[in-house]
Write a protein that holds these residues in place. Structure first.
Motif, PDB file in Angstrom:
ATOM      1  N   LEU A   1       6.566  52.085  84.657  1.00 36.85           N
ATOM      2  CA  LEU A   1       6.251  53.262  83.846  1.00 36.85           C
ATOM      3  C   LEU A   1       6.420  54.492  84.722  1.00 36.85           C
ATOM      4  CD1 LEU A   1       2.935  52.162  82.051  1.00 36.85           C
ATOM      5  CD2 LEU A   1       5.142  52.567  80.949  1.00 36.85           C
ATOM      6  N   GLY A   2       7.484  55.225  84.505  1.00 33.80           N
ATOM      7  CA  GLY A   2       7.714  56.430  85.300  1.00 33.80           C
ATOM      8  C   GLY A   2       6.774  57.550  84.906  1.00 33.80           C
ATOM      9  N   ASP A   3       6.628  58.520  85.797  1.00 40.66           N
ATOM     10  CA  ASP A   3       5.698  59.617  85.540  1.00 40.66           C
ATOM     11  C   ASP A   3       6.152  60.464  84.348  1.00 40.66           C
ATOM     12  OD1 ASP A   3       4.139  58.845  87.717  1.00 40.66           O
ATOM     13  OD2 ASP A   3       5.339  60.027  89.109  1.00 40.66           O
ATOM     14  N   ARG A   4       7.432  60.776  84.272  1.00 35.83           N
ATOM     15  CA  ARG A   4       7.926  61.553  83.122  1.00 35.83           C
ATOM     16  C   ARG A   4       7.804  60.731  81.842  1.00 35.83           C
ATOM     17  NH1 ARG A   4      10.453  66.039  85.023  1.00 35.83           N
ATOM     18  NH2 ARG A   4      11.176  65.905  87.169  1.00 35.83           N
ATOM     19  N   ASP A   5       8.213  59.485  81.945  1.00 36.89           N
ATOM     20  CA  ASP A   5       8.157  58.562  80.816  1.00 36.89           C
ATOM     21  C   ASP A   5       6.732  58.453  80.268  1.00 36.89           C
ATOM     22  OD1 ASP A   5       9.248  56.581  79.095  1.00 36.89           O
ATOM     23  OD2 ASP A   5       8.597  54.995  80.447  1.00 36.89           O
ATOM     24  N   LEU A   6       5.746  58.487  81.167  1.00 34.02           N
ATOM     25  CA  LEU A   6       4.347  58.343  80.761  1.00 34.02           C
ATOM     26  C   LEU A   6       3.956  59.344  79.683  1.00 34.02           C
ATOM     27  CD1 LEU A   6       2.187  57.701  83.952  1.00 34.02           C
ATOM     28  CD2 LEU A   6       2.176  56.369  81.841  1.00 34.02           C
ATOM     29  N   ALA A   7       4.508  60.547  79.768  1.00 41.99           N
ATOM     30  CA  ALA A   7       4.136  61.577  78.797  1.00 41.99           C
ATOM     31  C   ALA A   7       4.477  61.122  77.380  1.00 41.99           C
ATOM     32  CB  ALA A   7       4.836  62.893  79.132  1.00 41.99           C
ATOM     33  N   THR A   8       5.632  60.466  77.219  1.00 52.31           N
ATOM     34  CA  THR A   8       6.027  59.964  75.902  1.00 52.31           C
ATOM     35  C   THR A   8       4.983  58.976  75.391  1.00 52.31           C
ATOM     36  OG1 THR A   8       8.361  60.228  76.467  1.00 52.31           O
ATOM     37  CG2 THR A   8       7.843  58.725  74.648  1.00 52.31           C
ATOM     38  N   HIS A   9       4.551  58.079  76.256  1.00 54.73           N
ATOM     39  CA  HIS A   9       3.572  57.066  75.845  1.00 54.73           C
ATOM     40  C   HIS A   9       2.195  57.680  75.594  1.00 54.73           C
ATOM     41  CE1 HIS A   9       6.900  54.803  77.135  1.00 54.73           C
ATOM     42  NE2 HIS A   9       6.619  54.816  78.414  1.00 54.73           N
TER      43      HIS A   9
END
Lengths: 340, 340
Positions: A92-100
Motif C-alpha cells: 500500500l503506497g503512501d499516495r495510493d493510501l489516500a484513495t483507500h
C-alpha cells in the motif's frame, strides 16, 4: 458508438488505454470493473482492479510496475510492519493510501461503491465511465495446500490422511504466496450480488462489448458470476469480442496458468475462447482474437461458431495496443454485420 | 518511587523526557494522557497528545516541530487534498498514518483505547506506562465567532442581532483556524466518561503526582473533567506538584492565552496555580513551580497554601528539562515531608 468493456486489472487497463486512443469524441466507453479481488487491509477497503483502471486511464499509474501510483513512497507500509500489522505483506503506497482512505470513509457513511468510484474517478478525468460490477461485497478465495507445519485441517469431506487444505483470499494467494498450486477458486458472495446500477444497461445498450485480455477466472469469470450479467451479455444487441489473455500457452501477465486448471480449461488461447463459447451456442462471444503464434487455434474456434482472427497481441506500446483495440472493434463490426 | 504525570502534548512530552532522564531503574512512571484533542479524520481515529508522548519518548518524534514523525513525508495528505477530502487541512504524515491505521482497526474490532495504546507503545519502548485518561470518547469543542459570510446562526439563547457563533472541534480551532477568539471550551462526552483502567490506581498509589507545563484548559483541564480523577488527586497520598505553562504572561507554546479567558483565569503563572488551588483548600496542588521571571507570584501562591518555587522553566535542552523535573520532584518531596 457505445462500447462496453469487462475489465480486470493490469491487462484490462492497458487495453483500455489503446481503446481510448482510437475512440472518437462521439464514442462512449463504459468499463465494468472486477471487484472480486477487493480486500480489506489495515481497515481500509482496497479495490485493486478498479484502481488500476483509474490510475492507468488517469495517468497516475506507475506504468512499469503496472499497478499503484507513479512516484510512490512506502513509508506507511514500513511503519505498519514495525507495528507487526497483519496487513503489512500487501503493498500500500503512501499516495495510493489516500484513495483507500476516501473510499473507506465514504463506504462507512453508506455511499455505495459505484458512487464512491464515480467520485474518486471525477478527479482523474478518465474519459470513460468506470462501474464496479457490483456494489455488494464479492471476494475471490483460493483453496491451496496447507503449509507443512500441520496448521491446515482437512477440509470438510476431504479423505482422512490427505494433506490439509486451506482457503486464502485471492490477494494473499497472488501477492503474498505468489500463486502456489490452486485447487478451487470461489467468488464468495457472488451468488447474492446484484449488478451495480448502470451495469446491465451498459451491456444491453452497447454497440460493441469487449473482453480485454483479463484473467478468465478471477477477473472476467467473477464479473460473469454476478447473477444477471451473463444473461445480459447473451441477450445484448452488441457484438461481443474478446482478446485472448494467453499467448503460446502462457499468460502474458498474471497467474491465469495457475488458475485455469481449477475450472478445467487448458492454458491456451483457443481453450479460453472455447470456454467462453459462441453466443450462437449458448456462450457469450461472437468473436475472439488470438495471437499470431496461436493461428492453429483459429480453425477449431471457427468450428465452434466464433469469428476468430490472429494478430500480434503483446501490448508492448501505445501503437500495438491501439492496433489490438482497432482489430477487436473491426471484428465486432464484421460479426455485427453478419448478425440476423 | 512511583511517579504519575498528567500530560497534554508537546509540553508534557518534553517534560517527560527530562523526567525519564533523572529517574532510576527503581522508579516507575505512569503517564495519564489527555484524549480530548482526539479527532476522527479521513475515517481514522487520531490521538495527537498520546502520539506526541509516544513518539517523543520513543525517539520517533520530529523534535524541531514537536509533533509527528521524524523524516516524515506527506504524500497521502497531498492526495487527500486532490480528492477534496474534508480532512485535508490536518497534517497527517505518511509514517504517522500507520499509527492511526493500526489504532482505528483495533478500535473498530472493539479493543479499548487503553489496550490499543499499550500495543502501539510496545513497539516504542517508552520506559513509562502511557494510559489514556479514558477509553470513552471525549472531544474538546470551542465556541468561536461565525465567519462573516453569514453562515453562522445565532446560538440558542443568544440575543438577536448579535454576531453568529459556531462550534468547532479543538483541532480545527487550533490547526486550521489558528486560535481565533474563543468564547467557551466544552469537553463533549467528559461528563459520561470513565477513567481508563489503571488511571485511578496510578493516582492513588503514586508517591509523586506531577502536572507538566500542559494547557490548563484543553489538556490538564479535560483530564480533570473526567469524573473521579479530580477526587482521586485530592485524596491521593502523593505530593502533587505542577509546573507553570505560562512565563511572563505568555504561554511557552500553544494557545493557552486564547483559552484561559474562557474559564476566567488570567494569563499568568500565579493565576494558573491559583486556579488549580491548594489541596489544603479544596484544590489539587501541593506545590507549584514558576519561572524566575514570575517570582512576584510566589508570595500570593504561598498565601494560598501552596509550596511555590521559582527557577528557569524554558525546556530548551535535555539538561534544563531534567533540572525542571528534578526541581518538581524536590518540591514534591518537601511537600510530602511536611504532610501530616
Amino acid at each position: 458508438m457505445r462500447i462496453t468493456v469487462l475489465s480486470g486489472g493490469v491487462g484490462g487497463a492497458r487495453f483500455l488505454l489503446g481503446l481510448r486512443a482510437i475512440c472518437s469524441p462521439d464514442d462512449h466507453v463504459t468499463v465494468i470493473g472486477n471487484t472480486a479481488d477487493d480486500i480489506t487491509l489495515a481497515g481500509l477497503r482496497v479495490c485493486p482492479d478498479l484502481d488500476t483502471v483509474m490510475y492507468t486511464l488517469g495517468d497516475g499509474i506507475d506504468a512499469e510496475r503496472g499497478w499503484g501510483r507513479r512516484d510512490e513512497s512506502w513509508h506507511a507500509m514500513a511503519e505498519l510492519a514495525e507495528y507487526d500489522d497483519p496487513s503489512a505483506w500487501f503493498a500500500l503506497g503512501d499516495r495510493d493510501l489516500a484513495t483507500h482512505l476516501v473510499r473507506t470513509r465514504l463506504l462507512a457513511a453508506g455511499v455505495p461503491l459505484s458512487e464512491v468510484t464515480r467520485r474518486l474517478c471525477a478527479r482523474w478525468r478518465l474519459g470513460v465511465d468506470l462501474l464496479p460490477m457490483t456494489d455488494d461485497p464479492v471476494e475471490s478465495h483460493v483453496v491451496i495446500d496447507a503449509p507443512d507445519d500441520g496448521s491446515g485441517a482437512a477440509a470438510p469431506g476431504q479423505p482422512e490422511g490427505e494433506p490439509g487444505r486451506r482457503t486464502v483470499h485471492f490477494q494473499e494467494y497472488w501477492v503474498r504466496l505468489q500463486a502456489p498450486k490452486a485447487y478451487l477458486v470461489t467468488a464468495v458472495g457472488a451468488d447474492r450480488a446484484r449488478p451495480a446500477p448502470g451495469v446491465l444497461a451498459a451491456i444491453a445498450d452497447a454497440d460493441v462489448l469487449l473482453l480485454p485480455p483479463s484473467n478468465p477466472v478471477v477477473s472476467i469469470g467473477t464479473i460473469l458470476a454476478v447473477p444477471g450479467i451473463r444473461t445480459a451479455i447473451q441477450r445484448s444487441r452488441a457484438a461481443v469480442v474478446g482478446v485472448a489473455p494467453i499467448i503460446s500457452g502462457a499468460p502474458v501477465r498474471g497467474m491465469a496458468d495457475r488458475l485455469l486448471p481449477t475450472i478445467g480449461v487448458e492454458v491456451s488461447a483457443g481453450a479460453v475462447g472455447a470456454h467462453y463459447g459462441a453466443r450462437s451456442a449458448g456462450g457469450i462471444l461472437d468473436g475472439w482474437l488470438v495471437d499470431d503464434a496461436d493461428r492453429s487455434d483459429l480453425a477449431p474456434l471457427r468450428a465452434l461458431g466464433l469469428r476468430a482472427a490472429a494478430m500480434p497481441l503483446l501490448m508492448t506500446d501505445p501503437a500495438s495496443t491501439a492496433a489490438i483495440a482497432t482489430a477487436a472493434i473491426e471484428l465486432a463490426r464484421s460479426a455485427g454485420a453478419a448478425a440476423p
